[in-house]
Design a protein around this motif. Structure first.
Motif, PDB file in Angstrom:
ATOM      1  N   MET A 226       0.836  -1.193   0.000  1.00 24.04           N
ATOM      2  CA  MET A 226       0.000   0.000   0.000  1.00 24.04           C
ATOM      3  C   MET A 226       0.872   1.244   0.000  1.00 24.04           C
ATOM      4  SD  MET A 226      -1.061  -0.530   3.957  1.00 24.04           S
ATOM      5  CE  MET A 226      -2.144   0.814   4.236  1.00 24.04           C
ATOM      6  N   VAL A 227       0.294   2.357  -0.461  1.00 22.54           N
ATOM      7  CA  VAL A 227       0.988   3.636  -0.401  1.00 22.54           C
ATOM      8  C   VAL A 227       0.234   4.494   0.605  1.00 22.54           C
ATOM      9  CG1 VAL A 227       1.610   5.723  -1.668  1.00 22.54           C
ATOM     10  CG2 VAL A 227       1.710   3.491  -2.810  1.00 22.54           C
ATOM     11  N   VAL A 228       0.951   5.022   1.592  1.00 18.92           N
ATOM     12  CA  VAL A 228       0.305   5.874   2.583  1.00 18.92           C
ATOM     13  C   VAL A 228       0.809   7.301   2.396  1.00 18.92           C
ATOM     14  CG1 VAL A 228       0.015   6.377   5.033  1.00 18.92           C
ATOM     15  CG2 VAL A 228       0.022   4.002   4.231  1.00 18.92           C
ATOM     16  N   VAL A 229      -0.099   8.207   2.065  1.00 20.34           N
ATOM     17  CA  VAL A 229       0.260   9.609   1.889  1.00 20.34           C
ATOM     18  C   VAL A 229       0.043  10.293   3.232  1.00 20.34           C
ATOM     19  CG1 VAL A 229      -0.274  11.734   0.655  1.00 20.34           C
ATOM     20  CG2 VAL A 229      -0.370   9.534  -0.534  1.00 20.34           C
ATOM     21  N   SER A 230       1.158  10.653   3.901  1.00 22.39           N
ATOM     22  CA  SER A 230       1.027  11.144   5.268  1.00 22.39           C
ATOM     23  C   SER A 230       1.198  12.654   5.373  1.00 22.39           C
ATOM     24  CB  SER A 230       2.027  10.433   6.176  1.00 22.39           C
ATOM     25  OG  SER A 230       3.335  10.704   5.737  1.00 22.39           O
ATOM     26  N   GLU A 231       1.587  13.304   4.262  1.00 22.58           N
ATOM     27  CA  GLU A 231       1.631  14.766   4.239  1.00 22.58           C
ATOM     28  C   GLU A 231       0.980  15.217   2.938  1.00 22.58           C
ATOM     29  OE1 GLU A 231       5.560  16.342   4.862  1.00 22.58           O
ATOM     30  OE2 GLU A 231       5.875  14.968   6.546  1.00 22.58           O
ATOM     31  N   PRO A 232       0.404  16.443   2.934  1.00 24.18           N
ATOM     32  CA  PRO A 232      -0.308  16.874   1.729  1.00 24.18           C
ATOM     33  C   PRO A 232       0.537  16.728   0.467  1.00 24.18           C
ATOM     34  CG  PRO A 232      -0.679  18.426   3.495  1.00 24.18           C
ATOM     35  CD  PRO A 232       0.329  17.433   4.006  1.00 24.18           C
ATOM     36  N   ARG A 234       0.363  16.582  -4.045  1.00 27.74           N
ATOM     37  CA  ARG A 234      -0.422  16.733  -5.261  1.00 27.74           C
ATOM     38  C   ARG A 234      -0.210  15.492  -6.118  1.00 27.74           C
ATOM     39  NH1 ARG A 234       2.297  21.009  -8.254  1.00 27.74           N
ATOM     40  NH2 ARG A 234       4.015  19.748  -7.466  1.00 27.74           N
ATOM     41  N   VAL A 235      -1.060  15.344  -7.109  1.00 26.57           N
ATOM     42  CA  VAL A 235      -0.932  14.202  -8.002  1.00 26.57           C
ATOM     43  C   VAL A 235       0.455  14.175  -8.646  1.00 26.57           C
ATOM     44  CG1 VAL A 235      -1.678  13.409 -10.258  1.00 26.57           C
ATOM     45  CG2 VAL A 235      -3.356  13.868  -8.501  1.00 26.57           C
ATOM     46  N   GLU A 236       0.952  15.356  -9.024  1.00 31.14           N
ATOM     47  CA  GLU A 236       2.266  15.431  -9.666  1.00 31.14           C
ATOM     48  C   GLU A 236       3.350  14.879  -8.740  1.00 31.14           C
ATOM     49  OE1 GLU A 236       0.024  17.739  -9.530  1.00 31.14           O
ATOM     50  OE2 GLU A 236      -0.160  18.836 -11.421  1.00 31.14           O
ATOM     51  N   ASP A 237       3.145  15.033  -7.428  1.00 32.97           N
ATOM     52  CA  ASP A 237       4.147  14.560  -6.473  1.00 32.97           C
ATOM     53  C   ASP A 237       4.230  13.037  -6.445  1.00 32.97           C
ATOM     54  OD1 ASP A 237       4.636  17.184  -5.724  1.00 32.97           O
ATOM     55  OD2 ASP A 237       3.085  17.143  -4.179  1.00 32.97           O
ATOM     56  N   LEU A 238       3.151  12.384  -6.868  1.00 25.79           N
ATOM     57  CA  LEU A 238       3.112  10.921  -6.796  1.00 25.79           C
ATOM     58  C   LEU A 238       3.543  10.272  -8.106  1.00 25.79           C
ATOM     59  CD1 LEU A 238      -0.257  10.553  -4.879  1.00 25.79           C
ATOM     60  CD2 LEU A 238       2.053  10.527  -3.958  1.00 25.79           C
ATOM     61  N   ARG A 239       4.092  11.098  -8.997  1.00 28.56           N
ATOM     62  CA  ARG A 239       4.453  10.655 -10.333  1.00 28.56           C
ATOM     63  C   ARG A 239       5.353   9.417 -10.315  1.00 28.56           C
ATOM     64  NH1 ARG A 239       4.181   9.416 -14.259  1.00 28.56           N
ATOM     65  NH2 ARG A 239       3.747  10.292 -16.307  1.00 28.56           N
ATOM     66  N   HIS A 240       6.243   9.330  -9.321  1.00 23.66           N
ATOM     67  CA  HIS A 240       7.206   8.221  -9.286  1.00 23.66           C
ATOM     68  C   HIS A 240       6.528   6.863  -9.154  1.00 23.66           C
ATOM     69  CE1 HIS A 240      10.663  10.840  -9.227  1.00 23.66           C
ATOM     70  NE2 HIS A 240      10.050  11.572  -8.330  1.00 23.66           N
ATOM     71  N   LEU A 241       5.313   6.871  -8.619  1.00 18.60           N
ATOM     72  CA  LEU A 241       4.598   5.598  -8.491  1.00 18.60           C
ATOM     73  C   LEU A 241       4.295   5.000  -9.861  1.00 18.60           C
ATOM     74  CD1 LEU A 241       2.010   6.421  -5.689  1.00 18.60           C
ATOM     75  CD2 LEU A 241       4.073   5.029  -5.502  1.00 18.60           C
ATOM     76  N   TRP A 242       4.264   5.863 -10.875  1.00 16.88           N
ATOM     77  CA  TRP A 242       3.948   5.391 -12.229  1.00 16.88           C
ATOM     78  C   TRP A 242       5.205   5.068 -13.016  1.00 16.88           C
ATOM     79  CZ3 TRP A 242      -1.134   4.701 -13.691  1.00 16.88           C
ATOM     80  CH2 TRP A 242      -2.090   5.253 -12.832  1.00 16.88           C
ATOM     81  N   LEU A 249      -0.140  -0.035  -8.974  1.00 15.38           N
ATOM     82  CA  LEU A 249      -1.246  -0.948  -8.696  1.00 15.38           C
ATOM     83  C   LEU A 249      -1.439  -1.164  -7.190  1.00 15.38           C
ATOM     84  CD1 LEU A 249      -0.697  -3.565 -11.548  1.00 15.38           C
ATOM     85  CD2 LEU A 249      -2.018  -1.450 -11.562  1.00 15.38           C
ATOM     86  N   LEU A 250      -0.803  -0.300  -6.382  1.00 22.14           N
ATOM     87  CA  LEU A 250      -1.004  -0.377  -4.930  1.00 22.14           C
ATOM     88  C   LEU A 250      -2.115   0.596  -4.528  1.00 22.14           C
ATOM     89  CD1 LEU A 250       2.690  -0.291  -3.623  1.00 22.14           C
ATOM     90  CD2 LEU A 250       1.252  -2.292  -4.056  1.00 22.14           C
ATOM     91  N   PRO A 251      -2.911   0.239  -3.519  1.00 19.70           N
ATOM     92  CA  PRO A 251      -3.931   1.182  -3.058  1.00 19.70           C
ATOM     93  C   PRO A 251      -3.276   2.401  -2.402  1.00 19.70           C
ATOM     94  CG  PRO A 251      -3.848  -0.741  -1.621  1.00 19.70           C
ATOM     95  CD  PRO A 251      -2.930  -1.032  -2.775  1.00 19.70           C
ATOM     96  N   ILE A 252      -3.837   3.577  -2.650  1.00 20.84           N
ATOM     97  CA  ILE A 252      -3.317   4.810  -2.061  1.00 20.84           C
ATOM     98  C   ILE A 252      -4.209   5.214  -0.897  1.00 20.84           C
ATOM     99  CG2 ILE A 252      -2.814   7.248  -2.465  1.00 20.84           C
ATOM    100  CD1 ILE A 252      -2.292   6.571  -5.380  1.00 20.84           C
ATOM    101  N   ILE A 253      -3.616   5.219   0.292  1.00 30.18           N
ATOM    102  CA  ILE A 253      -4.346   5.621   1.492  1.00 30.18           C
ATOM    103  C   ILE A 253      -3.935   7.057   1.801  1.00 30.18           C
ATOM    104  CG2 ILE A 253      -4.935   4.946   3.856  1.00 30.18           C
ATOM    105  CD1 ILE A 253      -5.119   2.622   1.791  1.00 30.18           C
ATOM    106  N   ASP A 254      -4.862   7.986   1.699  1.00 29.04           N
ATOM    107  CA  ASP A 254      -4.538   9.392   1.905  1.00 29.04           C
ATOM    108  C   ASP A 254      -4.934   9.809   3.317  1.00 29.04           C
ATOM    109  OD1 ASP A 254      -3.948  12.040   1.682  1.00 29.04           O
ATOM    110  OD2 ASP A 254      -5.653  12.531   0.391  1.00 29.04           O
ATOM    111  N   GLU A 255      -3.912  10.048   4.148  1.00 24.60           N
ATOM    112  CA  GLU A 255      -4.196  10.450   5.530  1.00 24.60           C
ATOM    113  C   GLU A 255      -4.543  11.929   5.624  1.00 24.60           C
ATOM    114  OE1 GLU A 255      -0.581   9.304   7.563  1.00 24.60           O
ATOM    115  OE2 GLU A 255      -1.496   7.425   8.209  1.00 24.60           O
TER     116      GLU A 255
END
Ligand SMILES: [Zn+2]
Ligand SMILES: [Zn+2]
Ligand SMILES: [Zn+2]
Length: 620
Positions: A226-232, A234-242, A249-255
């Motif tokens: 899973m991916v846990v987003v623990s600080e604000p 943006r989508v652009e910041d998560l680019r490396h996941l792609w 293909l991991l679920p993104i849990i946005d805290e």
């Protein structure tokens, strides 16, 4: 930096010179990418084989200095690859073999062939340890493979005993002091992640990419669920996941709640008590769905393939959510930007892997594309919205018509033409309509214009020339789903590119004969490929023996059903039926009957997927 890591660094420099060409055989896309990344930056020339067959071919054709082999591959085992290699290689082709395995005991039980490996690393292994070991290889501390085998034949114990490394025997941990302590961050969290392996944003993956700790973890074959987003973020910041393996293909849990519907779990919106259960169920669901994604698709670098797989694993449509916060007026429920989604959906739709459905039509400013527009009624003459609407009075007696204010005389109505007083509605006069008067220029008209004023750039646009933008949702088609589960054979087939190289040779010969008969005497035939998209799940649930038996039984059933008309061949991923005198459309029309016949009295549900090809589709 410690003395230890300095030593290992200079050893690594030696390693890149001595062990120039490295072949990595590994079926986990993440481990592949990371190993390639790290070893390339150390100066090695890294090649990747996705399966055992490819590895064998590459090893025989181009000599490598070192071969890192995952021992459990989807087709051949590491032992089979190595055994076949030594049978066919040229004498001077002597790579050093290192095995990686999650099951060292099974590896050690593989008999003599294990001696071909100078070392086995138990997964997840310590990446520094691998680099250090490569350093010692480069200094020549290890003998070439031939010498080892001769020693072994002479009854001498191999000089490099096959050992699994002691866990956590890291030699250069100081180098990683800067990375946050995963254990501490895990314990500090209230609940939900105890059973999972989270990849934290921004601790493990930040705007600059992956932390050393995360790379180390992944390179050693460790994975995340899973991916846990623990600080604000943006989508652009998560680019490396792609960009790395199949982390998309991991679920993104946005805290934080900042990603909204672009995350899979918007944690602040979930009641505290149920968060753990929901996250746990989601992780499980995703893991099962990922297992059905064909390896070719999981390994694809094409962002369109990745988006498609993401929709499949998330089992959801790509849905727009409308919001004034976005200048385009909406955003899609995926961790990509809207312009990326637009480009990718265009391609996927052309390939008929997804289909769109109309959701809404937006109007956009022609100057700045913003959809934040003020829509207003305006004067036809001067575009002023300062309009006043009044009733028109029709005086029956003299037939005069004019706006209400022209008749007003104090509280009475008096006709401006004939000066008679109007007393009774319906008797003296009526109101046949309204008139709009512009208070800016004085023009009046029975109708108004529609105009748009952009709230972002102030540009005014007439209603009849405003640009419109239709918004759609997108769903996987059957073909899209088949592509995810069976790989490129699906998309290749529709372009008349069934890969003949993948077919068993005698089947290709039989096909060739059938094609000749077809051209000479129009005798129909069809080729049916049988894929098993659920194979990985079935293997883990029922074990290879039962799955294999059932697959053979399925072939027998079809043989009995079609009799002499059918030729059946079993391949690695697919089984093939060549049916004489049957047109593809006939097979398609009765596919349910055949499916039932094929699966009768099977102990497990193989969920086979039939793809049918006629002469036209096979040979263009
Ligand atoms: Zn009148
Ligand atoms: Zn006007
Ligand atoms: Zn504008």
């Amino acid at each position: 930096m410690s003395t230890n890591s300095k030593t290992s660094q200079s050893a690594n420099q030696g390693a890149s010179a001595r062990l120039k060409r490295i072949l990595i055989t590994e079926d986990s896309p993440v481990t592949q990418d990371i190993l390639k990344l790290v070893l390339s930056t150390k100066g090695h020339e890294v090649h990747i084989a996705h399966n055992g067959k490819a590895a064998l071919k590459m090893l025989l054709e181009e000599p490598f200095d070192l071969a890192l082999m995952d021992y459990h591959l989807p087709d051949l085992s590491g032992a089979e690859v190595v055994a076949a290699f030594f049978k066919e290689r040229r004498p001077d082709n002597e790579p050093i073999f290192i095995a990686m395995t999650a099951d060292p005991d099974a590896f050690n039980a593989t008999g003599t062939v294990r001696d071909a490996f100078v070392r086995v690393f138990a997964k997840p292994f310590d990446f520094n340890e691998l680099l250090d070991f490569m350093g010692t290889l480069a200094t020549g501390a290890h003998q070439p493979a031939r010498a080892r085998r001769e020693e072994h034949a002479a009854g001498v114990a191999p000089s490099a005993p096959v050992n699994s490394p002691a866990p956590n025997a890291s030699t250069a941990d100081e180098e990683y002091e800067g990375t946050p302590d995963r254990v501490v961050s895990l314990r500090a969290r209230p609940s939900g992640y105890e059973h999972n392996r989270p990849l934290f944003w921004p601790q493990d993956i930040g705007p600059a990419g992956f932390s050393l700790g995360a790379r180390k973890h992944m390179a050693s074959g460790g994975d995340y669920d899973m991916v846990v987003v623990s600080e604000p973020a943006r989508v652009e910041d998560l680019r490396h996941l792609w960009s790395l393996g199949d982390l998309n293909l991991l679920p993104i849990i946005d805290e934080t709640g900042h990603l909204g519907h672009k995350a899979d779990v918007d944690l602040p919106k979930i009641p505290r008590g149920s968060a753990e259960r929901i996250v746990q169920a989601l992780v499980q669901e995703f893991a099962e769905a990922r297992a059905s994604v064909h390896l070719e698709v999981r390994q694809s670098d094409d962002l369109a393939d990745k988006l498609l797989a993401s929709l499949y694993v998330r089992s959801r449509k790509l849905m727009p959510e409308f919001s004034g916060a976005s200048p385009r007026g909406f955003s899609y429920n995926v961790a990509l930007t809207e312009s990326e989604v637009r480009e990718l959906t265009g391609r996927l739709e052309t390939d008929r892997l997804i289909e769109k459905a109309f959701v809404d039509r937006l109007h956009g400013c022609p100057a700045c594309n913003s959809v934040r527009l003020n829509v207003r009624e305006e004067c036809f003459e001067c575009h002023s919205p300062n309009l006043e609407e009044t009733a028109i009075i029709h005086h029956f007696k003299c037939a005069y018509q004019g706006p209400l204010q022209d008749f007003k005389h104090g509280s009475d109505l008096v006709c401006p033409k004939c000066a008679r007083e109007l007393r009774h509605f319906g008797v003296d006069y009526d109101k046949p309509g309204n008139v709009v008067s512009c208070l800016a220029c004085g023009a009046s008209s029975s109708d108004t214009a529609v105009g748009f004023k952009c709230l972002d750039c102030g540009v005014h646009t007439d209603g009849d020339v405003i640009s419109t933008h239709d918004v759609f949702n997108y769903a996987l088609t059957d073909k899209g789903r088949a592509f995810i589960e069976e790989g490129y054979i699906v998309t290749g087939a529709t372009q008349n590119q069934l890969k003949f190289a993948d077919l068993p040779l005698d089947l290709v010969i039989a096909l060739n004969k059938a094609a000749r008969d077809y051209t000479e005497s129009a005798r129909p035939f069809c080729l049916v490929t049988i894929g098993y998209p659920q194979r990985r799940i079935q293997l883990s649930e029922h074990g290879p023996r039962l799955v294999e038996l059932s697959r053979r039984q399925l072939g027998e059933n079809l043989k009995n059903y079609f009799g002499d008309a059918v030729t059946i061949r079993q391949g690695t991923d697919f089984d093939y039926l060549l049916i004489d005198r049957m047109a593809a459309e006939n097979f398609r029309a009765n596919i349910e009957t055949y499916d039932e016949a094929a699966q009768s009295s099977l102990k497990i549900d193989l969920a086979p997927r039939f793809s049918v090809f006629g002469p036209g589709e096979l040979f263009g």
